[in-house]
Design an enzyme around this catalytic site. Structure first.
Site, PDB file in Angstrom:
ATOM      1  N   ARG A  45       9.857  10.211 -12.945  1.00 35.03           N
ATOM      2  CA  ARG A  45      11.097  10.151 -12.163  1.00 35.03           C
ATOM      3  C   ARG A  45      12.173  10.991 -12.858  1.00 35.03           C
ATOM      4  O   ARG A  45      12.985  10.472 -13.628  1.00 35.03           O
ATOM      5  CB  ARG A  45      11.558   8.707 -11.980  1.00 35.03           C
ATOM      6  N   CYS A  62      -7.331  -8.637   2.536  1.00 31.58           N
ATOM      7  CA  CYS A  62      -6.789  -7.290   2.283  1.00 31.58           C
ATOM      8  C   CYS A  62      -6.674  -6.477   3.559  1.00 31.58           C
ATOM      9  O   CYS A  62      -5.890  -5.530   3.625  1.00 31.58           O
ATOM     10  CB  CYS A  62      -7.637  -6.552   1.265  1.00 31.58           C
ATOM     11  N   CYS A  71      -3.835  -0.180   3.153  1.00 34.29           N
ATOM     12  CA  CYS A  71      -3.084   0.830   3.903  1.00 34.29           C
ATOM     13  C   CYS A  71      -3.965   2.033   4.205  1.00 34.29           C
ATOM     14  O   CYS A  71      -4.675   2.523   3.320  1.00 34.29           O
ATOM     15  CB  CYS A  71      -1.860   1.265   3.101  1.00 34.29           C
ATOM     16  N   CYS A 121      -2.040  -1.342  12.424  1.00 41.41           N
ATOM     17  CA  CYS A 121      -0.781  -0.680  12.062  1.00 41.41           C
ATOM     18  C   CYS A 121       0.078  -0.504  13.325  1.00 41.41           C
ATOM     19  O   CYS A 121      -0.261  -1.000  14.388  1.00 41.41           O
ATOM     20  CB  CYS A 121      -1.061   0.689  11.443  1.00 41.41           C
ATOM     21  N   CYS A 139      -9.996  -0.246  -3.010  1.00 38.56           N
ATOM     22  CA  CYS A 139     -10.968  -1.286  -2.666  1.00 38.56           C
ATOM     23  C   CYS A 139     -11.376  -2.099  -3.899  1.00 38.56           C
ATOM     24  O   CYS A 139     -11.342  -3.331  -3.888  1.00 38.56           O
ATOM     25  CB  CYS A 139     -12.191  -0.646  -2.019  1.00 38.56           C
ATOM     26  N   ASP A 167       5.823   5.909   8.134  1.00 34.94           N
ATOM     27  CA  ASP A 167       6.459   6.612   7.021  1.00 34.94           C
ATOM     28  C   ASP A 167       5.499   7.580   6.341  1.00 34.94           C
ATOM     29  O   ASP A 167       5.893   8.664   5.908  1.00 34.94           O
ATOM     30  CB  ASP A 167       6.958   5.550   6.020  1.00 34.94           C
TER      31      ASP A 167
END
Length: 369
Positions: free
Chosen positions: A133, A327, A331, A262, A348, A278
């Site tokens: 960052r 789970c 995503c 989703c 996974c 997003d």
């Protein structure tokens, strides 16, 4: 028909005043052209007007980027003004995800007055945070961000820590957890980092956290979280664990990655263009533009429906897994192969490690929900 409950807004598009190594959104500038991206006032007013009129009893706006504070405080004063003008008795929530660099006392006063929930991007102690960052000149941002965190907390602003977990930081679970907690950031979200390698597109980029490392990180954070319980109640909040508990209690979780499908929200870019997610702001998943379309119609469009159903296309190994109900395949952006290829989620093995470690205690906790 899906209700319009949540909108993620990118008022400054991909623009940012930092240059984080692992940023996935800076490359989106190529979609819009130009060097500076800002949401015009007429786009903002149309967005708020539509949202307030098409939502039900409650609506939440998540202001993200890039870096949304580049819009300046007057922009967000307009946000609140339009919400008040077009509201009809709804409960309105505003969340601001920020790197904190531009936050000053005026910002803090405003955020406190209008009950914004601030997500502060902070990865941990200096050696962890400054690893990736960095500012545009390559220098670390740690001192500035910690200073802003203290200002926000001292001003009474509700602040969550968002810490990205990378190949490096995954080795320091204790340090990150204790740093956030001791700083006063007792609400924490840990986001595992995985991006495609720019050359070998079906591999993870070098800064991505390996699955086993992230699994070990989750298990350790879970133990630290439990150790801080007082009289059977948590004293810190870990978003992933709390969302998982919803699943154990047979309820739908607040975290979209744990849903069966989703597409439960939409993303509005600075141009008014609307996208499915997003992580999928790309031409294939552009739903329309609020100048021509209604938000509620885009949320319920055939394209958004198609996007939502991609998640359920899982490999056989997932369908046979004992942890699938918890789970839900994770995503879809974490399937390093294209989602349409039914690729296995990068994390996974992480999920398997975590649930095998935490299952018994999660069942006990869920029984008391």
């Amino acid at each position: 028909m899906k209700q319009l409950n949540s909108i993620l807004v990118k008022p400054a598009g991909p623009d940012c005043n930092m240059a984080c190594t692992y940023c996935f959104y800076s490359s989106k500038a190529a979609l819009f052209g130009g060097n500076k991206h800002r949401m015009a006032d007429d786009v903002l007013e149309n967005l708020i007007r539509q949202a307030m009129r098409q939502a039900g009893k409650q609506i939440s706006f998540a202001w993200q980027g890039g870096e949304p504070t580049l819009m300046g405080l007057p922009f967000f004063e307009k946000v609140v003004s339009y919400e008040q003008d077009y509201g009809k008795g709804q409960v309105v929530g505003n969340g601001l995800q920020t790197n904190g660099i531009l936050i000053d006392r005026n910002w803090a006063r405003f955020l406190r007055e209008y009950n914004f929930l601030v997500g502060l991007s902070i990865d941990g102690p200096r050696h962890i945070h400054d690893r990736y960052r960095v500012m545009g000149d390559g220098k670390g941002s740690f001192s500035k961000v910690v200073d802003r965190a203290k200002l926000l907390l001292d001003s009474g602003v509700a602040v969550n820590a968002l810490s990205v977990i990378t190949d490096y930081s995954a080795d320091f679970a204790d340090e990150i957890y204790e740093f956030n907690r001791d700083l006063g950031l007792r609400y924490m979200q840990f986001m595992p980092c995985v991006e495609r390698d720019p050359v070998y597109v079906h591999r993870a980029a070098p800064f991505s956290v390996p699955a086993v490392k992230y699994g070990q990180f989750l298990c350790r954070i879970f133990d630290l979280w439990l150790a801080d319980f007082s009289r059977g109640r948590p004293t810190t909040s870990i978003r992933f664990f709390e969302s998982v508990l919803f699943r154990y209690a047979q309820m739908e979780p607040p975290e979209c990655t744990l849903l069966k499908e989703c597409g439960v929200y939409v993303v509005v870019e600075h141009t008014g263009d609307v996208y499915s997610c997003d992580f999928f702001v790309e031409p294939q998943w552009k739903l329309g533009n609020i100048a021509k379309h209604r938000l509620i119609d885009l949320l319920n469009s055939d394209k958004q429906e198609s996007f939502g159903k991609m998640k359920a296309r899982l490999p056989d190994v997932c369908r046979e897994c004992r942890w699938l109900d918890y789970c839900r395949g994770g995503c879809i952006k974490d399937r390093i192969r294209d989602p349409e290829d039914n690729g296995l989620n990068h994390f996974c093995e992480s999920f398997k490690m975590f649930f095998e470690h935490a299952d018994a205690k999660l069942r006990i906790l869920a029984s008391g929900v």
